[in-house]
Design an enzyme around this catalytic site. Structure first.
Site, short mmCIF file in Angstrom:
data_model
loop_
_atom_site.label_atom_id
_atom_site.label_comp_id
_atom_site.label_asym_id
_atom_site.label_seq_id
_atom_site.Cartn_x
_atom_site.Cartn_y
_atom_site.Cartn_z
N GLY A 79 0.82 -1.20 0.00
CA GLY A 79 0.00 0.00 0.00
C GLY A 79 0.85 1.25 0.00
N GLY B 264 1.97 5.57 4.62
CA GLY B 264 1.06 6.20 5.58
C GLY B 264 -0.29 5.54 5.71
N THR B 265 -0.52 4.40 5.05
CA THR B 265 -1.84 3.78 5.11
C THR B 265 -2.00 2.85 6.30
OG1 THR B 265 -1.02 2.15 3.52
CG2 THR B 265 -2.33 3.97 2.65
N HIS C 92 -8.37 30.64 -12.80
CA HIS C 92 -8.52 29.23 -12.44
C HIS C 92 -9.92 28.95 -11.91
CE1 HIS C 92 -4.49 27.88 -13.15
NE2 HIS C 92 -3.92 28.64 -12.21
N GLU D 113 -5.51 33.61 -10.11
CA GLU D 113 -6.35 32.68 -9.35
C GLU D 113 -7.82 32.82 -9.73
OE1 GLU D 113 -4.90 30.38 -7.81
OE2 GLU D 113 -2.93 31.30 -7.95
#
Length: 652
Positions: free
Chosen positions: A193, A196-197, A419, A416
């Site tokens: 995995g 951090g899982t 976007h 921004e």
């Protein structure tokens, strides 16, 4: 402690003996002057000598001025007469012989000292793996039930993996339950995995749940600078395990020793391959190894040797994925168990707003929220603390002290706004979560999108819209400011990478068809994906470049058309951003609706319909993560690499 005191006493005795011998054999007297016999007789005749001590052929004396001297005498019958004549005090020292035991001690002392040192080091070598010359011993740590408090109650969000491992524990506790039906205990389980899982946490939970010995070791602990040490440690580890059978061995980061064989630059049989060969033999070799289960964890299963992954060695591969929304909520409940929460905290809302977060990310989020509340001297952690901590984790820490000129601040706001407006106007896109022109992390401004539902595949239309959103900042700068800046460099880079993957990896191009171009050749010792094999002709390369350019240009044209048609909305969003600096997604959408009500309505209607895309081209999220550049982690890929977020960290 007793051994420490014994060692200290031994060294103390050695030091005292050395000092005694030094004093015994030292003949040097610092203040004594060696003179000739003639000078001595002259001094006596001149009445300059006060006293002397005669010992065999040596005379030690003191001048009347207090200075000492020494000399050797020759046959001089009148010496005593001359001394008495001058009034010198005479002391005679008898001639002594060295005792026999002292002579024997002096003769045998060097050999006794060497024997003592040899015995000392032999004892040190026999005291365990941390002593000298014991590097061939295994460094595995045996964990007892009292040492580990983690159980399956502390693990959430990976229910399927817990069920697989719970079965292993039941097999060890009651093997007859499975053996009566002909079942055999698995020899190995590989936990796979992203980082951090919770792979290592699962292993710790197994140690807390199982009533059998549990040995824990890291893959890097096998490898040493000495040849043959890795294989020796593997043998020693399994020897210890056989003595404690049934038991569990956990190897963390097994890719440190389990990589493909024959991948060395010289093609030689190096130390790492010897370690791997020994591990293969111990797991499933000529000798039966019953009652010992090897559990390993890695986030790079693609680099492991095929012989390690076959049934009989690692019989099971347990995938530990990123948690879904239900898993994230369960993980948050575990990590907030000891945190005083305010009444307004809704863990389900937090879980919905953190797509792509792993267990480690959520643990960090809870910790940051608690630290923020403590910094404000609060008694409880509120929803505001979680929201601010989420923004910090996702976008970085605010840099309000950074001085930005009004002109550059307007450029950032225009960028921004472009976007955000394109993301709002296009259908089948993730909704805007927040837009800010406050510098955060390495970015001067950020437009953040968060998906509403869990997504495991992405259609071509969604990816094409992402190209338009990425180009929205550059298009807005050109329309409003009539200039091009370096702030769009990261947007252009990500758009180009996404378009090339659509053409070369995901087959989303009618002209080139569903063919993968450019097979990756990963050299194990030269880094990740350092080389890419070019398996197509020069004419195909030109076509690929043309199609990539066409996709990016089409995205730019789409963004340019939307912003030109909705120029009033673009100017309004820019003006408000310059005033408030941060806008939430709902607030921004409501503002845009006032200027483009018809378009927004059509957009919202189409986004609410499910499975309405006309494109049959889909790409799975796993493939997107696996093929992203190694410079970013998988979590950032989901939200930043054109999959779920838009930002411009290159505006520095």
């Amino acid at each position: 402690m007793n051994q420490m005191y014994k060692n200290f006493a031994l060294w103390l005795v050695v030091v005292l003996v050395v000092i005694a011998l030094f004093n015994m054999f030292s003949q040097t007297q610092v203040n004594t002057r060696n003179i000739s016999f003639t000078e001595f007789i002259d001094a006596v005749e001149q009445n300059n000598v006060s006293e002397v001590t005669v010992h065999n052929d040596q005379v030690h004396g003191i001048f009347k001025d207090g200075k000492t001297f020494s000399t050797h005498i020759v046959e001089y019958p009148d010496l005593v007469k001359e001394l008495r004549k001058s009034g010198v005090k005479i002391t005679a020292s008898p001639s002594e012989q060295t005792p026999w035991y002292l002579n024997m001690f002096i003769s045998w002392f060097p050999m006794i000292l060497l024997i003592g040192i040899w015995i000392f080091f032999m004892r040190q070598m026999q005291n365990g793996g941390s002593r000298a010359l014991s590097f061939g011993k295994s460094k595995a740590k045996m964990i007892n039930n009292g040492q580990n408090k983690v159980t399956f109650k502390n693990v959430a969000g990976v229910d399927e993996a817990k069920e697989e491992l719970q079965e292993i524990i039941e097999f060890l506790r009651d093997p007859e339950k499975f053996q009566k039906l002909g079942g055999k205990i698995p020899k190995g389980v590989l936990l796979v995995g992203p980082p951090g899982t919770g792979k290592t946490l699962l292993a710790r939970a197994i140690a807390g749940e199982a009533d059998v010995p549990f040995f824990s070791i890291s893959g890097s602990d096998f490898v040493e600078m000495f040849v043959g040490v890795g294989a020796s440690r593997v043998r020693d580890l399994f020897d210890q395990a056989k003595k404690s059978s049934p038991c569990i061995i956990f190897v963390d980061e097994i890719d440190a020793v389990g990589r493909h064989r024959g991948a060395g630059l010289g093609g030689g049989h190096d130390e790492r391959e010897q370690t791997l060969n020994q591990l293969l033999v111990e797991m499933d070799g000529f000798e039966e190894n019953s009652g010992t289960i090897l559990i390993a964890a890695t986030n790079r299963p693609d680099v492991l040797d095929p012989a390690l992954l076959r049934p009989g060695r690692f019989d099971r591969q347990v995938v530990v994925p990123r948690p879904d929304i239900g898993g994230r909520e369960a993980i948050l409940k575990v990590h907030t168990g000891k945190i005083p929460l305010a009444a307004d905290v809704d863990l389900k809302v937090i879980a919905r707003g953190t797509p792509g977060f792993t267990g480690a990310d959520l643990a960090n989020l809870c910790n940051e929220s608690a630290l923020l509340a403590a910094r404000e001297d609060g008694n409880q952690v509120t929803m505001r603390h979680f929201e601010e901590s989420k923004d910090k984790v996702l976008m970085g820490t605010e840099r309000r002290s950074m001085i930005i000129s009004d002109k550059e601040k307007r450029t950032i706001a225009v960028h921004e706004s472009g976007h955000a407006l394109v993301a709002i106007m296009l259908p089948d896109t993730d909704p805007i979560h927040k837009v800010t022109i406050i510098p955060r992390g390495r970015a001067l401004g950020i437009t953040q999108q968060l998906p509403i539902d869990e997504k495991h595949t992405h259609p071509k239309g969604y990816l094409s819209n992402q190209l338009a959103i990425l180009m929205g900042g550059r298009a807005a700068e050109e329309i409003v400011l009539d200039q091009l800046t370096t702030g769009a460099s990261n947007d252009i880079e990500r758009a180009t990478t996404l378009a090339r993957k659509m053409v070369c990896e995901w087959g989303m191009n009618k002209k080139l068809g569903p063919i993968a171009y450019g097979q990756k050749e990963e050299q194990i010792f030269l880094g990740r994906e350092i080389a890419q094999h070019r398996d197509y002709s020069e004419s195909t390369a030109i076509e690929i470049d043309n199609e990539v350019n066409s996709l990016v240009q089409q995205g730019y044209k789409t963004a340019n058309d939307i912003l030109t048609e909705n120029r009033k909305a673009l100017d309004k969003v820019t003006e408000v951003l310059l005033d408030v600096e941060v806008m939430e997604g709902e607030e921004l959408t409501d503002m845009v609706m006032k200027f483009t009500k018809g378009s927004i309505g059509e957009k919202l209607d189409s986004s609410n319909e499910k499975n309405t895309t006309k494109s049959d081209d889909f790409v799975t999220l796993d493939n997107v993560n696996r093929s992203d550049t190694p410079a970013r982690d998988d979590r950032n890929d989901d939200r930043r690499e054109g999959i779920g977020g838009t930002e411009s960290p290159a505006m520095l």
